[in-house]
Write a protein that holds these residues in place. Structure first.
Motif, PDB file in Angstrom:
ATOM      1  N   ARG A 180       1.471  -4.246  -7.069  1.00 29.67           N
ATOM      2  CA  ARG A 180       2.086  -3.496  -5.970  1.00 29.67           C
ATOM      3  C   ARG A 180       3.376  -2.890  -6.479  1.00 29.67           C
ATOM      4  O   ARG A 180       3.814  -3.209  -7.576  1.00 29.67           O
ATOM      5  CB  ARG A 180       2.373  -4.426  -4.783  1.00 29.67           C
ATOM      6  N   CYS A 181       3.996  -2.040  -5.656  1.00 25.56           N
ATOM      7  CA  CYS A 181       5.265  -1.436  -6.038  1.00 25.56           C
ATOM      8  C   CYS A 181       6.391  -2.310  -5.494  1.00 25.56           C
ATOM      9  O   CYS A 181       6.349  -2.718  -4.336  1.00 25.56           O
ATOM     10  CB  CYS A 181       5.380  -0.036  -5.463  1.00 25.56           C
ATOM     11  N   THR A 182       7.360  -2.592  -6.310  1.00 21.79           N
ATOM     12  CA  THR A 182       8.472  -3.421  -5.867  1.00 21.79           C
ATOM     13  C   THR A 182       9.793  -2.747  -6.173  1.00 21.79           C
ATOM     14  O   THR A 182      10.069  -2.379  -7.315  1.00 21.79           O
ATOM     15  CB  THR A 182       8.445  -4.803  -6.557  1.00 21.79           C
ATOM     16  N   VAL A 205       6.951   5.358 -10.584  1.00 21.34           N
ATOM     17  CA  VAL A 205       7.055   6.744 -10.118  1.00 21.34           C
ATOM     18  C   VAL A 205       7.484   6.890  -8.648  1.00 21.34           C
ATOM     19  O   VAL A 205       7.567   7.999  -8.147  1.00 21.34           O
ATOM     20  CB  VAL A 205       5.713   7.503 -10.301  1.00 21.34           C
ATOM     21  N   CYS A 206       7.802   5.788  -7.969  1.00 22.71           N
ATOM     22  CA  CYS A 206       8.077   5.884  -6.530  1.00 22.71           C
ATOM     23  C   CYS A 206       9.574   6.076  -6.274  1.00 22.71           C
ATOM     24  O   CYS A 206      10.229   5.265  -5.615  1.00 22.71           O
ATOM     25  CB  CYS A 206       7.522   4.656  -5.814  1.00 22.71           C
ATOM     26  N   HIS A 207      10.088   7.171  -6.825  1.00 21.65           N
ATOM     27  CA  HIS A 207      11.528   7.425  -6.816  1.00 21.65           C
ATOM     28  C   HIS A 207      12.066   7.744  -5.433  1.00 21.65           C
ATOM     29  O   HIS A 207      13.216   7.469  -5.120  1.00 21.65           O
ATOM     30  CB  HIS A 207      11.847   8.568  -7.775  1.00 21.65           C
ATOM     31  N   ARG A 255       0.890  -1.168   0.000  1.00 21.55           N
ATOM     32  CA  ARG A 255       0.000   0.000   0.000  1.00 21.55           C
ATOM     33  C   ARG A 255       0.922   1.210   0.000  1.00 21.55           C
ATOM     34  O   ARG A 255       1.545   1.519   1.009  1.00 21.55           O
ATOM     35  CB  ARG A 255      -0.871  -0.025   1.248  1.00 21.55           C
ATOM     36  N   CYS A 256       1.021   1.858  -1.156  1.00 21.23           N
ATOM     37  CA  CYS A 256       2.104   2.816  -1.371  1.00 21.23           C
ATOM     38  C   CYS A 256       1.600   4.258  -1.433  1.00 21.23           C
ATOM     39  O   CYS A 256       0.765   4.582  -2.279  1.00 21.23           O
ATOM     40  CB  CYS A 256       2.821   2.461  -2.670  1.00 21.23           C
ATOM     41  N   PRO A 257       2.093   5.117  -0.540  1.00 17.62           N
ATOM     42  CA  PRO A 257       1.644   6.518  -0.565  1.00 17.62           C
ATOM     43  C   PRO A 257       2.224   7.313  -1.743  1.00 17.62           C
ATOM     44  O   PRO A 257       1.620   8.273  -2.197  1.00 17.62           O
ATOM     45  CB  PRO A 257       2.175   7.080   0.756  1.00 17.62           C
ATOM     46  N   LEU A 258       3.379   6.889  -2.243  1.00 15.26           N
ATOM     47  CA  LEU A 258       4.107   7.701  -3.232  1.00 15.26           C
ATOM     48  C   LEU A 258       3.369   7.785  -4.560  1.00 15.26           C
ATOM     49  O   LEU A 258       3.423   8.792  -5.256  1.00 15.26           O
ATOM     50  CB  LEU A 258       5.515   7.144  -3.428  1.00 15.26           C
ATOM     51  N   CYS A 259       2.693   6.699  -4.936  1.00 14.54           N
ATOM     52  CA  CYS A 259       1.981   6.696  -6.222  1.00 14.54           C
ATOM     53  C   CYS A 259       0.478   6.602  -6.009  1.00 14.54           C
ATOM     54  O   CYS A 259      -0.258   6.226  -6.913  1.00 14.54           O
ATOM     55  CB  CYS A 259       2.466   5.536  -7.079  1.00 14.54           C
ATOM     56  N   TRP A 260       0.031   6.938  -4.808  1.00 15.48           N
ATOM     57  CA  TRP A 260      -1.373   6.805  -4.446  1.00 15.48           C
ATOM     58  C   TRP A 260      -2.283   7.471  -5.482  1.00 15.48           C
ATOM     59  O   TRP A 260      -2.128   8.653  -5.777  1.00 15.48           O
ATOM     60  CB  TRP A 260      -1.601   7.417  -3.056  1.00 15.48           C
ATOM     61  N   GLU A 319      16.329  -0.647  -7.912  1.00 14.49           N
ATOM     62  CA  GLU A 319      15.487  -0.276  -9.039  1.00 14.49           C
ATOM     63  C   GLU A 319      14.022  -0.592  -8.747  1.00 14.49           C
ATOM     64  O   GLU A 319      13.715  -1.662  -8.221  1.00 14.49           O
ATOM     65  CB  GLU A 319      15.945  -1.068 -10.273  1.00 14.49           C
ATOM     66  N   GLU A 320      13.148   0.341  -9.096  1.00 14.16           N
ATOM     67  CA  GLU A 320      11.720   0.040  -8.957  1.00 14.16           C
ATOM     68  C   GLU A 320      11.293  -0.766 -10.181  1.00 14.16           C
ATOM     69  O   GLU A 320      11.241  -0.258 -11.292  1.00 14.16           O
ATOM     70  CB  GLU A 320      10.876   1.314  -8.829  1.00 14.16           C
ATOM     71  N   THR A 321      10.991  -2.036  -9.962  1.00 15.39           N
ATOM     72  CA  THR A 321      10.703  -2.939 -11.083  1.00 15.39           C
ATOM     73  C   THR A 321       9.209  -3.162 -11.283  1.00 15.39           C
ATOM     74  O   THR A 321       8.789  -3.731 -12.287  1.00 15.39           O
ATOM     75  CB  THR A 321      11.395  -4.293 -10.864  1.00 15.39           C
ATOM     76  N   ALA A 322       8.411  -2.760 -10.312  1.00 18.55           N
ATOM     77  CA  ALA A 322       6.954  -2.815 -10.473  1.00 18.55           C
ATOM     78  C   ALA A 322       6.373  -1.606  -9.759  1.00 18.55           C
ATOM     79  O   ALA A 322       6.930  -1.143  -8.767  1.00 18.55           O
ATOM     80  CB  ALA A 322       6.394  -4.098  -9.870  1.00 18.55           C
ATOM     81  N   CYS A 323       5.269  -1.079 -10.287  1.00 13.47           N
ATOM     82  CA  CYS A 323       4.658   0.106  -9.676  1.00 13.47           C
ATOM     83  C   CYS A 323       3.149   0.040  -9.845  1.00 13.47           C
ATOM     84  O   CYS A 323       2.652  -0.238 -10.942  1.00 13.47           O
ATOM     85  CB  CYS A 323       5.210   1.384 -10.320  1.00 13.47           C
ATOM     86  N   HIS A 324       2.456   0.285  -8.756  1.00 16.02           N
ATOM     87  CA  HIS A 324       0.997   0.234  -8.777  1.00 16.02           C
ATOM     88  C   HIS A 324       0.434   1.229  -9.783  1.00 16.02           C
ATOM     89  O   HIS A 324      -0.576   0.961 -10.446  1.00 16.02           O
ATOM     90  CB  HIS A 324       0.453   0.515  -7.371  1.00 16.02           C
TER      91      HIS A 324
HETATM   92 ZN   LIG Z   1       4.245   3.186  -5.466  1.00 16.44          ZN
END
Ligand SMILES: [Zn+2]
Length: 207
Positions: free
Chosen positions: A196-198, A161-163, A148-153, A185-190
């Motif tokens: 989910r973001c990974t 985008v969760c840099h 549950r990611c606030p950065l790309c909410w 590296e962010e390899t997955a992003c919601h």
């Molecule tokens: Zn995210």
């Protein structure tokens, strides 16, 4: 704000702003906040200890404002750097509680520190914020899953985008290893439609 909204505690909001200020200066931070939808950062009255008042919408909006002001590419680079800068403020605020600043921890072998540090760090988010982190590990790789990611909410994007998270982890690893650089590296992003973001971390340092 509706009750269904998820939050960060104000302490973490402050850490993000301090990190950002280090990268774009106070004038830059003011400009980003003035772009709007960030009232929670500007509210004057100090909240109760432990209260969660910074909504995920606001955290996500901060990154969007950064991209609007500095362009998508520039905003992305600044977010990574801000994430890196956040780490030391976070360490100051939470490091003792996590046991990461104790000498016994610092003397552990790197692989043990990676293993223990990642779990302690994930626990910090899981316990003190509405962000959910799951750490998965293989022989060579650590996967930092943000469930549950606030950065790309509530964002949609063609690319991750969760840099800020990537920058934060980069710096955490640098600190943990006393100055080694790792592939992060962010390899997955919601926001891109992934579940989910990974953030994928190679355990073998690059340097
Ligand atoms: Zn995210």
């Amino acid at each position: 704000m509706s009750a269904a909204t998820f939050h960060y505690p104000p302490k973490m909001g402050k850490i993000i702003l301090l990190g950002l200020e280090e990268v774009i200066g106070k004038g830059g931070v003011d400009a980003v906040l003035r772009l709007g939808a960030l009232d929670e950062f500007l509210q004057g009255s100090p909240p109760e200890a432990g209260e969660r008042t910074i909504s995920f919408e606001t955290v996500s909006q901060l990154q969007q404002n950064l991209e609007q002001l500095y362009g998508p590419r520039g905003g992305r680079g600044l977010a990574v750097r801000a994430g890196r800068a956040c780490f030391k403020y976070g360490l100051k605020e939470y490091g003792f509680m996590l046991g990461l600043t104790e000498m016994a921890f610092r003397l552990l072998p790197l692989s043990t520190k990676l293993h223990t540090g990642a779990r302690a760090f994930a626990e910090l988010f899981n316990k003190h914020t509405d962000q959910r982190v799951l750490v998965e590990e293989t022989e060579s790789t650590v996967y930092w899953h943000i469930e549950r990611c606030p950065l790309c909410w509530e964002r949609t994007s063609d690319e991750p985008v969760c840099h800020l998270a990537a920058g934060l982890l980069q710096e955490a690893l640098y600190w943990l290893s006393s100055g080694k650089v790792f592939s992060v590296e962010e390899t997955a992003c919601h926001a891109r439609g992934d579940q989910r973001c990974t953030i994928t971390i190679q355990k073998m340092p690059l340097t």
